[in-house]
Design a protein around this motif. Structure first.
Motif, short mmCIF file in Angstrom:
data_model
loop_
_atom_site.label_atom_id
_atom_site.label_comp_id
_atom_site.label_asym_id
_atom_site.label_seq_id
_atom_site.Cartn_x
_atom_site.Cartn_y
_atom_site.Cartn_z
N PRO A 166 -25.34 68.61 28.70
CA PRO A 166 -25.86 68.36 29.98
C PRO A 166 -25.45 69.70 30.92
N PRO A 167 -26.33 69.84 31.86
CA PRO A 167 -25.74 70.68 33.05
C PRO A 167 -24.42 70.52 33.43
N PRO A 168 -23.57 71.61 33.85
CA PRO A 168 -22.10 71.68 34.32
C PRO A 168 -22.42 70.96 35.77
N GLN A 169 -21.30 70.20 36.06
CA GLN A 169 -21.23 69.76 37.44
C GLN A 169 -21.25 70.95 38.27
N LEU A 170 -21.90 70.77 39.47
CA LEU A 170 -21.76 71.88 40.52
C LEU A 170 -21.28 71.12 41.69
N ASP A 171 -19.99 71.80 42.29
CA ASP A 171 -19.44 71.13 43.39
C ASP A 171 -19.24 72.05 44.38
N GLN A 172 -19.81 72.27 45.54
CA GLN A 172 -19.72 72.98 46.61
C GLN A 172 -19.93 74.52 46.07
N GLY A 173 -20.81 74.61 45.39
CA GLY A 173 -21.18 76.03 44.91
C GLY A 173 -20.52 76.39 43.88
N ALA A 205 -23.50 81.08 32.04
CA ALA A 205 -23.73 82.53 32.05
C ALA A 205 -24.49 82.77 32.96
N ASP A 206 -25.38 82.27 33.56
CA ASP A 206 -26.02 82.63 34.64
C ASP A 206 -25.10 82.85 35.93
N GLY A 207 -24.09 81.87 36.20
CA GLY A 207 -23.21 82.00 37.11
C GLY A 207 -23.35 80.94 38.35
N PRO A 208 -22.74 80.52 39.11
CA PRO A 208 -23.02 79.42 39.92
C PRO A 208 -23.96 80.04 41.28
N SER A 209 -23.70 81.09 41.49
CA SER A 209 -24.47 81.73 42.57
C SER A 209 -25.94 81.65 42.21
N ALA A 213 -29.30 77.34 42.58
CA ALA A 213 -30.92 77.05 42.81
C ALA A 213 -31.48 76.21 41.74
N TYR A 214 -30.55 75.77 40.90
CA TYR A 214 -31.41 74.86 39.48
C TYR A 214 -31.06 73.51 40.03
N TYR A 215 -30.20 73.18 41.06
CA TYR A 215 -29.80 71.74 41.34
C TYR A 215 -30.21 71.30 42.63
N VAL A 216 -30.22 70.04 42.66
CA VAL A 216 -30.64 69.07 44.08
C VAL A 216 -29.61 68.47 44.36
N ASP A 217 -28.72 68.21 43.19
CA ASP A 217 -27.25 67.52 43.62
C ASP A 217 -26.07 68.14 42.73
N SER A 218 -25.25 67.35 42.29
CA SER A 218 -24.21 67.78 41.46
C SER A 218 -24.55 67.94 39.86
N VAL A 219 -25.56 67.35 39.74
CA VAL A 219 -26.02 67.25 38.12
C VAL A 219 -27.62 67.41 37.88
N HIS A 220 -28.29 67.20 38.86
CA HIS A 220 -29.97 66.97 38.84
C HIS A 220 -30.35 68.10 39.00
N GLN A 221 -31.43 68.25 38.33
CA GLN A 221 -32.21 69.81 38.51
C GLN A 221 -33.34 69.77 39.41
N GLY A 225 -34.79 74.61 38.40
CA GLY A 225 -33.88 74.19 37.18
C GLY A 225 -34.87 73.53 36.11
N GLN A 226 -35.97 72.99 36.35
CA GLN A 226 -36.70 72.14 35.47
C GLN A 226 -37.58 73.37 34.61
N ILE A 227 -37.74 74.32 35.57
CA ILE A 227 -38.65 75.63 34.69
C ILE A 227 -37.68 76.27 33.79
N ALA A 228 -36.18 76.53 34.19
CA ALA A 228 -35.35 77.10 33.39
C ALA A 228 -35.27 76.26 32.13
N MET A 229 -35.08 74.85 32.36
CA MET A 229 -34.85 74.25 31.14
C MET A 229 -35.87 74.01 30.15
#
Length: 244
Positions: A166-173, A205-209, A213-221, A225-229
């Protein structure tokens, strides 16, 4: 006819009693929040319509809302994009991708797909994205054997199973660690000769910055993000196809 009259009970509560009642109600509410039941397994699904076409490549998507492509709709989701990418990369072949993912699903829905769907053997590949919803009810060590057993059951029906972190959790950038144990468990399952789409490793590897742009919330793309997936999945699936 005589009417039986029930004795009247006073509903007036003094101030101390009111405070106790309020505290009890709040305490009960906090201790037992209303949680919707997990989704049920799918009813019987039709198989791949193109399974008998010459050179057909039939893929079924199994898993949760990330696998489904939530919240993006239509052809913007990762798997219709994958179908287009594969059709371009494999001229002369018929590519069909069906999505049986269930938002909110846990491992029992995956187990049911492997056990109860009579037409799943019409597919060549299954791409599985599962585990995020199990994380809060099972430890990764308890989840992994059930997940791997379901994968093995699909393989026993003739499918090549592509496991996916799964995508890693994204929390406040910044990336969090909440789903890292699930990703590690999926990688363990992949070590037994299974193809792996390692979304978690690629996003890190892409890094959080960049990955933000891949995320709409903490885990959904998001659509980005869908394009990258889709591109990541294309490369793995083509590796499987060319190795056959």
């Amino acid at each position: 006819m005589s009417r039986i009259v029930q004795p009247r009970v006073s509903r007036r509560i003094g101030v101390p009693g009111m405070l106790v009642a309020i505290l009890l109600a709040v305490g009960c509410s906090a201790a037992a929040p209303t949680v919707p039941p997990p989704p049920s397994p799918l009813p019987t699904q039709p198989g791949c319509a193109d399974t008998k076409a010459k050179g057909s490549l039939c893929i079924v998507i199994l898993g949760d809302s990330i696998a489904e492509g939530v919240p993006v709709a239509g052809d913007g989701r990762w798997w219709p994009r994958l179908e287009t990418l594969l059709a371009t990369a494999l001229p002369g072949r018929t590519v069909q991708i069906d999505n049986w993912a269930v938002s909110g699903s846990q491992v029992d829905v995956l187990e049911s797909a492997a056990r109860d769907q009579p037409h799943i053997a019409t597919y060549d590949l299954a791409i599985v994205i599962e585990g995020v919803n199990d994380e809060h009810v099972l430890t990764a060590d308890a989840w992994r054997p059930r997940y791997e057993a379901a994968v093995a059951a699909l393989e026993a029906k003739g499918l090549t199973v592509v496991v996916t972190t799964p995508p890693p959790q994204l929390d406040q950038g910044a990336f969090g660690t909440r789903y890292d144990a699930v990703a590690a468990a999926v990688r363990e399952v992949a070590l037994r000769g299974r193809p792996l789409i390692d979304i978690a490793a690629r996003w890190r590897a892409d890094g959080p910055s960049v990955a933000a742009a891949y995320y709409v919330d903490s885990v959904h793309q998001s659509e980005t993000g869908q394009i990258a997936m889709a591109k990541l999945a294309r490369d793995v699936v083509l590796g499987v196809v060319h190795a056959r």
